[in-house]
Design a protein around this motif. Structure first.
Motif, short mmCIF file in Angstrom:
data_model
loop_
_atom_site.label_atom_id
_atom_site.label_comp_id
_atom_site.label_asym_id
_atom_site.label_seq_id
_atom_site.Cartn_x
_atom_site.Cartn_y
_atom_site.Cartn_z
N TYR A 131 5.56 3.06 -14.92
CA TYR A 131 6.15 2.39 -13.76
C TYR A 131 6.15 0.88 -13.97
O TYR A 131 5.21 0.33 -14.55
N ASN A 132 7.16 0.22 -13.40
CA ASN A 132 7.19 -1.24 -13.48
C ASN A 132 6.42 -1.91 -12.35
O ASN A 132 6.18 -3.11 -12.40
N SER A 133 6.02 -1.14 -11.33
CA SER A 133 5.28 -1.73 -10.21
C SER A 133 4.60 -0.62 -9.43
O SER A 133 4.98 0.57 -9.51
N PRO B 79 3.71 -3.88 -15.53
CA PRO B 79 4.67 -4.84 -14.98
C PRO B 79 5.37 -5.63 -16.08
O PRO B 79 4.78 -5.93 -17.12
N PRO B 80 6.64 -5.97 -15.87
CA PRO B 80 7.36 -6.78 -16.85
C PRO B 80 6.73 -8.17 -16.98
O PRO B 80 6.10 -8.68 -16.04
N PHE C 178 11.18 -3.85 -9.08
CA PHE C 178 10.30 -4.97 -9.42
C PHE C 178 11.05 -6.28 -9.22
O PHE C 178 10.71 -7.06 -8.36
N TYR D 294 13.72 -4.76 -19.92
CA TYR D 294 12.40 -4.14 -19.97
C TYR D 294 12.32 -3.18 -21.17
O TYR D 294 11.40 -3.26 -21.99
N ALA E 151 2.32 -5.86 -21.14
CA ALA E 151 3.07 -4.65 -20.80
C ALA E 151 3.12 -3.69 -21.99
O ALA E 151 2.93 -2.48 -21.84
N TRP F 154 4.68 -10.08 -21.53
CA TRP F 154 5.28 -8.90 -22.14
C TRP F 154 4.31 -8.22 -23.09
O TRP F 154 4.31 -6.98 -23.21
N HIS G 120 12.31 2.35 -13.42
CA HIS G 120 12.56 0.99 -12.91
C HIS G 120 12.76 1.02 -11.39
O HIS G 120 12.20 0.21 -10.68
N ILE H 24 12.68 -8.44 -12.25
CA ILE H 24 12.31 -9.35 -13.33
C ILE H 24 12.92 -10.72 -13.11
O ILE H 24 12.32 -11.76 -13.41
#
Length: 362
Positions: free
Chosen positions: A129-131, A151-152, A266, A20, A343, A340, A97, A268
Motif C-alpha cells: 500500500y502507498n498509505s 509511502p512514496p 496518497f 511509484y 520505500a 524512495w 495506489h 505524490i
C-alpha cells in the motif's frame, strides 16, 4: 530474487502511480534483483475485461519464471480470472495506489467496478500500500491479508530552492502563481479548481496546468469550454506534459500547488511540490492527509467544492507572510518524509518474506 511486475503500458506514463512503480523497479534492480516487466495494453475498462480471455496475456503470465509476482492493482480488470486460474505457488502481491471504485462515475457503473475489484482483491496473496488510508479502504472490501505500507518518496529530483528563496518568492508582487500538476482526467479536479479561481479577482492569480491531455480527450474539451465560459483565458496556461527539468523550473517559480482531486490514495505530487516550498491545496478525501497538514503545510479541501477552493487560494493570495511561513513548513515536512530508498527497503523486505512463505525456490 526474481520478480515480475504486471502494469498497463509498461512504465513510461507520467502519473504518480507509474512513477511509484518505476522507482520501486529501479530500486530493486539496483540492489541486484531481477525484475521482469509485463506490459498489458491499457484500453477501456470493458475492453480490458476481455484480457481475461486472452491467450496472449495467459501465455505472458505463464512464461514468467519468478519468485514473487507483483501486480499494479489498476490492472485488476485484466487479471481477475487469470489469478483465479493460476496453479503455481508463486505469491501474487498487488501494489495498490487507489481503488478504481473510489473514482467518480454513475452509481450502477461504480457498483459493477466495485464487484469486479473486490473479486480481484480476493485473488491475491498480499498487498503493498502507498498509505494507511489506502490500506483501510481495501480492508473495507476484503478481509486483511499480509501487507506493507511503503509511502512514496519525493526525492528523485533536487528542488534547488533555499528557505530564503521560498520566503522572498512569496513576497514578490503580482498575482499568486498557482500550479496544477496531474493527468487531465476528471478525478484530478481541474474543473473544480478553475471554478474556484474564477470566483477571485482576475489580478490575484495565474494558473499553469501541467499534465497529459491525451488520456481523456472529452474531459479536455470540457475544460476548454469551461475556460471560455468563465472568461479566464488570459490567466490560464496549458503547458502539457513536461520533462522533469521543465517541471522543476515551473515548480521553482510557483507559489502554490493546487490539485483538488475527488480522491487520492496518497498524492505524490503534493509531496514533490512541498520540496519546492509550495504549500499544497489538496484533497481531503484519501491519503493526502498523510502528506499535507491542514493549516500548516497546505489546505485540505472537500472534493467538488469551488467555494472552498476560492477561500483557500484567496487567503494565500492576500496574506503573503502566511504563504511564506507555510512554504517553509512544507519544505521542512518534505525533508522529514521517508525517501524512495525507504520505500524500496520496505518492498524488498516484504517480498523476501513472501518468497520464504511460499518457498522453496531454486
Amino acid at each position: 530474487m526474481r520478480l515480475g511486475l504486471v502494469v498497463y503500458d509498461g512504465l513510461g506514463r507520467t502519473s504518480g502511480g507509474y512513477r511509484y512503480d518505476r522507482r520501486i523497479v529501479a530500486g530493486l534492480r539496483d540492489r541486484g534483483h531481477e525484475v521482469t516487466v509485463v506490459p498489458i495494453p491499457r484500453d477501456g475498462y470493458g475492453t480490458n475485461l476481455l484480457d481475461n480471455l486472452s491467450p496472449e496475456v495467459a501465455a505472458d503470465l505463464t512464461a514468467l519464471d519468478v519468485d514473487v509476482l507483483l501486480q499494479d492493482e489498476l490492472c485488476h480488470p485484466s487479471l481477475v480470472r487469470h489469478n483465479r486460474r493460476r496453479d503455481d505457488d508463486v505469491p501474487v502481491v498487488s501494489i495498490v495506489h487507489h481503488l478504481r471504485c473510489r473514482e467518480s462515475r454513475s452509481t450502477w457503473r461504480n457498483a459493477l467496478v466495485r464487484a469486479i475489484e473486490r473479486r480481484y482483491l480476493e485473488t491475491v496473496d498480499a498487498f503493498v500500500y502507498n498509505s494507511d488510508p489506502t490500506r483501510e479502504t481495501v480492508e473495507g472490501l476484503v478481509d486483511p491479508k499480509p501487507s506493507v505500507v511503503a509511502p512514496p518518496g519525493g526525492d528523485h529530483v533536487d528542488p534547488g530552492v533555499t528557505r530564503e528563496r521560498i520566503r522572498s518568492r512569496a513576497r514578490e508582487p503580482g498575482p499568486l502563481r498557482v500550479v496544477f500538476v496531474g493527468t487531465l482526467v476528471e478525478r484530478k479536479g481541474l474543473h473544480t479548481l478553475l471554478r474556484g479561481l474564477a470566483a477571485l479577482p482576475a489580478d490575484e492569480w495565474s494558473l499553469t496546468v501541467v499534465g497529459d491531455p491525451t488520456v481523456d480527450r472529452e474531459y479536455v474539451r470540457r475544460i476548454d469550454r469551461l475556460v471560455s465560459a468563465l472568461s479566464v483565458e488570459r490567466s490560464v496556461t496549458f503547458a502539457g506534459r513536461l520533462s522533469d527539468d521543465a517541471l522543476s523550473s515551473t515548480l521553482r517559480e510557483g507559489h502554490l500547488l493546487a490539485v483538488p482531486s475527488n480522491y487520492e490514495g496518497f498524492g505524490i505530487v503534493y509531496l514533490e511540490g512541498m520540496g519546492f516550498g509550495l504549500p499544497a491545496l489538496a484533497s481531503a478525501a484519501g491519503g493526502a492527509r498523510e502528506v499535507v497538514t491542514d493549516g500548516k503545510t497546505g489546505r485540505l479541501v472537500p472534493p467538488g467544492e469551488p467555494r472552498t477552493v476560492a477561500e483557500a487560494v484567496g487567503s494565500f493570495a492576500t496574506d503573503r507572510e502566511r504563504l511564506a511561513e507555510m512554504g517553509v513548513a512544507a519544505r521542512d515536512a518534505y525533508d522529514a518524509h521517508p525517501t524512495w530508498a525507504d520505500a524500496v527497503d520496505r518492498v524488498e523486505t516484504f517480498a523476501t518474506g513472501m518468497r520464504k512463505i511460499a518457498g522453496p525456490f531454486p
